[in-house]
Write a protein that holds these residues in place. Structure first.
Motif, PDB file in Angstrom:
ATOM      1  N   LEU A 126      14.809  43.837   1.698  1.00  0.00           N
ATOM      2  CA  LEU A 126      15.380  44.630   0.613  1.00  0.00           C
ATOM      3  C   LEU A 126      16.850  44.249   0.443  1.00  0.00           C
ATOM      4  N   LEU A 127      17.252  43.912  -0.787  1.00  0.00           N
ATOM      5  CA  LEU A 127      18.636  43.568  -1.114  1.00  0.00           C
ATOM      6  C   LEU A 127      19.126  44.440  -2.263  1.00  0.00           C
ATOM      7  N   PRO A 128      20.453  44.611  -2.394  1.00  0.00           N
ATOM      8  CA  PRO A 128      20.972  45.571  -3.383  1.00  0.00           C
ATOM      9  C   PRO A 128      20.971  45.095  -4.820  1.00  0.00           C
ATOM     10  N   PHE A 129      20.848  43.765  -5.083  1.00  0.00           N
ATOM     11  CA  PHE A 129      20.925  43.260  -6.441  1.00  0.00           C
ATOM     12  C   PHE A 129      19.756  42.330  -6.751  1.00  0.00           C
ATOM     13  N   THR A 130      19.428  42.276  -8.033  1.00  0.00           N
ATOM     14  CA  THR A 130      18.483  41.281  -8.548  1.00  0.00           C
ATOM     15  C   THR A 130      19.285  40.174  -9.228  1.00  0.00           C
ATOM     16  N   ALA A 131      18.812  38.933  -9.104  1.00  0.00           N
ATOM     17  CA  ALA A 131      19.487  37.796  -9.715  1.00  0.00           C
ATOM     18  C   ALA A 131      18.548  37.083 -10.669  1.00  0.00           C
ATOM     19  N   GLU A 132      19.102  36.619 -11.786  1.00  0.00           N
ATOM     20  CA  GLU A 132      18.379  35.770 -12.723  1.00  0.00           C
ATOM     21  C   GLU A 132      19.208  34.517 -12.956  1.00  0.00           C
ATOM     22  N   MET A 133      18.601  33.352 -12.788  1.00  0.00           N
ATOM     23  CA  MET A 133      19.310  32.087 -12.921  1.00  0.00           C
ATOM     24  C   MET A 133      18.579  31.168 -13.889  1.00  0.00           C
ATOM     25  N   SER A 134      19.330  30.597 -14.819  1.00  0.00           N
ATOM     26  CA  SER A 134      18.817  29.560 -15.698  1.00  0.00           C
ATOM     27  C   SER A 134      19.357  28.227 -15.192  1.00  0.00           C
ATOM     28  N   LEU A 135      18.470  27.381 -14.679  1.00  0.00           N
ATOM     29  CA  LEU A 135      18.833  26.096 -14.084  1.00  0.00           C
ATOM     30  C   LEU A 135      18.042  24.994 -14.771  1.00  0.00           C
ATOM     31  N   PHE A 136      18.748  24.105 -15.471  1.00  0.00           N
ATOM     32  CA  PHE A 136      18.123  22.993 -16.187  1.00  0.00           C
ATOM     33  C   PHE A 136      17.003  23.480 -17.120  1.00  0.00           C
ATOM     34  N   LEU A 181      13.903  29.349 -15.811  1.00  0.00           N
ATOM     35  CA  LEU A 181      14.346  30.672 -15.391  1.00  0.00           C
ATOM     36  C   LEU A 181      13.842  30.948 -13.984  1.00  0.00           C
ATOM     37  N   TYR A 182      14.754  31.327 -13.095  1.00  0.00           N
ATOM     38  CA  TYR A 182      14.419  31.685 -11.718  1.00  0.00           C
ATOM     39  C   TYR A 182      14.890  33.113 -11.466  1.00  0.00           C
ATOM     40  N   GLN A 183      14.102  33.847 -10.690  1.00  0.00           N
ATOM     41  CA  GLN A 183      14.477  35.205 -10.307  1.00  0.00           C
ATOM     42  C   GLN A 183      14.542  35.299  -8.791  1.00  0.00           C
ATOM     43  N   GLY A 184      15.459  36.132  -8.314  1.00  0.00           N
ATOM     44  CA  GLY A 184      15.619  36.302  -6.877  1.00  0.00           C
ATOM     45  C   GLY A 184      16.403  37.553  -6.559  1.00  0.00           C
ATOM     46  N   CYS A 185      16.872  37.621  -5.333  1.00  0.00           N
ATOM     47  CA  CYS A 185      17.652  38.761  -4.863  1.00  0.00           C
ATOM     48  C   CYS A 185      19.068  38.305  -4.556  1.00  0.00           C
ATOM     49  N   ALA A 186      20.002  39.251  -4.460  1.00  0.00           N
ATOM     50  CA  ALA A 186      21.396  38.888  -4.237  1.00  0.00           C
ATOM     51  C   ALA A 186      22.129  40.001  -3.509  1.00  0.00           C
ATOM     52  N   ARG A 187      23.258  39.612  -2.923  1.00  0.00           N
ATOM     53  CA  ARG A 187      24.176  40.574  -2.320  1.00  0.00           C
ATOM     54  C   ARG A 187      25.585  40.042  -2.470  1.00  0.00           C
ATOM     55  N   LYS A 188      26.587  40.920  -2.270  1.00  0.00           N
ATOM     56  CA  LYS A 188      27.980  40.544  -2.426  1.00  0.00           C
ATOM     57  C   LYS A 188      28.466  39.724  -1.237  1.00  0.00           C
ATOM     58  N   GLY A 189      29.493  38.905  -1.510  1.00  0.00           N
ATOM     59  CA  GLY A 189      30.162  38.178  -0.453  1.00  0.00           C
ATOM     60  C   GLY A 189      31.331  38.986   0.093  1.00  0.00           C
ATOM     61  N   ALA A 193      17.693  37.143   6.626  1.00  0.00           N
ATOM     62  CA  ALA A 193      17.136  38.188   5.774  1.00  0.00           C
ATOM     63  C   ALA A 193      18.204  38.993   5.073  1.00  0.00           C
ATOM     64  N   ALA A 194      19.182  39.504   5.823  1.00  0.00           N
ATOM     65  CA  ALA A 194      20.152  40.391   5.203  1.00  0.00           C
ATOM     66  C   ALA A 194      21.075  39.665   4.258  1.00  0.00           C
ATOM     67  N   SER A 195      21.165  38.345   4.340  1.00  0.00           N
ATOM     68  CA  SER A 195      21.994  37.584   3.424  1.00  0.00           C
ATOM     69  C   SER A 195      21.188  37.004   2.276  1.00  0.00           C
ATOM     70  N   ALA A 196      19.892  37.244   2.248  1.00  0.00           N
ATOM     71  CA  ALA A 196      19.007  36.688   1.215  1.00  0.00           C
ATOM     72  C   ALA A 196      19.174  35.183   1.146  1.00  0.00           C
ATOM     73  N   VAL A 197      19.147  34.518   2.280  1.00  0.00           N
ATOM     74  CA  VAL A 197      19.367  33.084   2.330  1.00  0.00           C
ATOM     75  C   VAL A 197      18.204  32.401   3.011  1.00  0.00           C
ATOM     76  N   PRO A 198      17.194  31.976   2.300  1.00  0.00           N
ATOM     77  CA  PRO A 198      16.186  31.134   2.930  1.00  0.00           C
ATOM     78  C   PRO A 198      16.850  29.833   3.338  1.00  0.00           C
ATOM     79  N   GLN A 199      16.948  29.585   4.641  1.00  0.00           N
ATOM     80  CA  GLN A 199      17.642  28.394   5.111  1.00  0.00           C
ATOM     81  C   GLN A 199      16.783  27.150   4.861  1.00  0.00           C
ATOM     82  N   LEU A 200      17.415  26.090   4.391  1.00  0.00           N
ATOM     83  CA  LEU A 200      16.721  24.870   4.029  1.00  0.00           C
ATOM     84  C   LEU A 200      16.945  23.806   5.085  1.00  0.00           C
TER      85      LEU A 200
END
Length: 421
Positions: A222-232, A235-243, A375-382
């Motif tokens: 669970l993250l506090p924000f929803t993100a929408e990104m237009s890349l090339f 449309l991509y959707q995901g989760c986000a949090r503040k830095g 998880a808490a950073s919403a960062v799937p590590q690559l």
């Protein structure tokens, strides 16, 4: 061609049983945003803020007691520590219990306290398809599996136009939008930030941060924000949090207490001030002052004055768990290689040590028997030859500081005597 893999432990968040919600306090309350871990002991939830040594009993006042429901679903009743970010306040009428009103983030372990988002305004990400967007004031770095690669965009923050209908993202046309659940709000929710590529392009990068809680469909985080990104053009959707600003992550108390050697504690505070107190083996205490500076190399340098007003420098490396390791400095204070542990008091009244809490239930099982995403950073590590590595949550706790009250008092007294700029 970069080949990426994702290692995650899949958590399922299920709805808890509906219970009667406790009545709110009659007096106005001042909510605090807190990050830390919760654990269950003898049927009660307890909360420990990150880098604290004390625990607070939780009074779950969230909607349908969702905090309790999240904990039990993630831990499977195993008394496991679970990372959370929440909104709460101390209830003095109930033995200084922490009354929790809202949950912003759920997912991870005590080690998640060490994950950093320093220098970022937001981090947005998803786990299906895998992508991560680090959003700074004037640029965005996107790491993606589809299309594969790492991309840097110079951007402008147009948050003041965030809710302008003419600034809406183009509708996805290829069916590649990410499968990310939202916890209400939908398209009618407020857009809190909008970033757009400055270069002229047919399909410029654009990222929206939306004030809607978000549950990642793969990790259950669970993250506090929803993100929408237009890349090339997609449309991509995901989760986000503040830095976080770098300075806010460095501020705090640091302590080093070896057996038979000098005890040292210092406080790094706003204004880049250092207050340091040292007690030698004979019990003599010395207080010193200085300034700290964070270097681009990731190291910290202290410019200090000793009791005779002689200047000297101390250089530290900063570890992933928040510790500062001495590299060079005044050898009469402490030997090189000494690791200073971070302690950041929460400011909450009350609290008690974990050793004083009753135990019970099954023995804890590790949440880290397999690699876990950030998880808490919403960062799937690559994983890739470019240097991106998989982050594994180590099966170790953030140790409680064995704070020496006498040294702490010395720091506070000398800090109060220091003139302000």
């Amino acid at each position: 061609m970069i080949r990426n893999t994702l290692s995650i432990a899949v958590f399922m968040i299920l709805a808890g049983c509906a219970v009667e919600k406790p009545q709110p306090l009659s007096a106005p309350v001042s909510l605090q945003s807190l990050a830390g871990v919760i654990v269950e002991r003898a049927g009660d939830l307890w909360f420990q803020p990150c880098y604290e040594r004390l625990w607070w009993q939780v009074e779950d006042n969230t909607q349908q007691q969702e905090l309790t429901g999240y904990y039990r679903q993630f831990s499977m009743l195993s008394n496991e520590e679970l990372y959370v970010q929440l909104q709460g306040e101390i209830n003095p009428q109930q033995s200084n219990k922490l009354r929790v009103h809202a949950v912003d983030t759920v997912g991870g372990t005590a080690q998640t306290c060490n994950f950093r988002l320093e220098g970022l305004q937001y981090r947005a990400a998803s786990s299906d398809p895998i992508w991560v967007a680090d959003i700074m004031a004037d640029q965005v770095i996107v790491k993606s599996v589809n299309p594969p690669g790492s991309y840097r965009f110079h951007t402008v923050n147009e948050s003041e136009k965030a809710n302008d209908p003419s600034s809406q993202l183009a509708t996805a046309t290829n069916g590649d939008a990410e499968d990310t659940d939202r916890s209400g709000g939908g398209s009618d929710s407020a857009v809190v930030a909008l970033y757009r590529e400055t270069a002229s392009a047919k399909s410029p990068l654009q990222i929206k941060i939306i004030q809607t809680r978000c549950v990642d469909s793969k990790t259950g985080t669970l993250l506090p924000f929803t993100a929408e990104m237009s890349l090339f053009g997609r449309l991509y959707q995901g989760c986000a949090r503040k830095g976080h600003p770098v300075s806010s992550e460095i501020n705090g108390f640091y302590w080093y207490q070896p057996d038979g050697g000098s005890q040292v504690m210092f406080k790094l505070s706003s204004g880049q001030r250092v207050q340091m107190v040292t007690r030698d083996a004979r019990g003599k205490t010395v207080a010193e002052r200085g300034r700290w500076q964070y270097l681009q190399s990731g190291k910290l340098i202290f410019s200090m004055r000793d009791a005779e007003q002689q200047e000297y420098l101390m250089l530290f490396t900063r570890e992933s768990d928040g510790r500062l390791v001495l590299q060079t400095g005044s050898e009469h204070l402490v030997s090189y290689g000494a690791a200073f542990k971070l302690w950041r008091p929460s400011g909450l009244s009350g609290g008690q040590l974990l050793t004083n809490l009753p135990t019970g239930g099954k023995a804890p099982r590790s949440l880290t028997q397999s690699p876990v995403a950030d998880a808490a950073s919403a960062v799937p590590q690559l994983q890739a030859p470019s240097g991106m590595t998989t982050s594994v949550l180590a099966d170790s706790r953030v140790q409680a500081a064995d704070i020496d009250d006498e040294l702490l008092n010395e720091i506070n007294v000398h800090e109060a005597d220091q003139p302000r700029d």
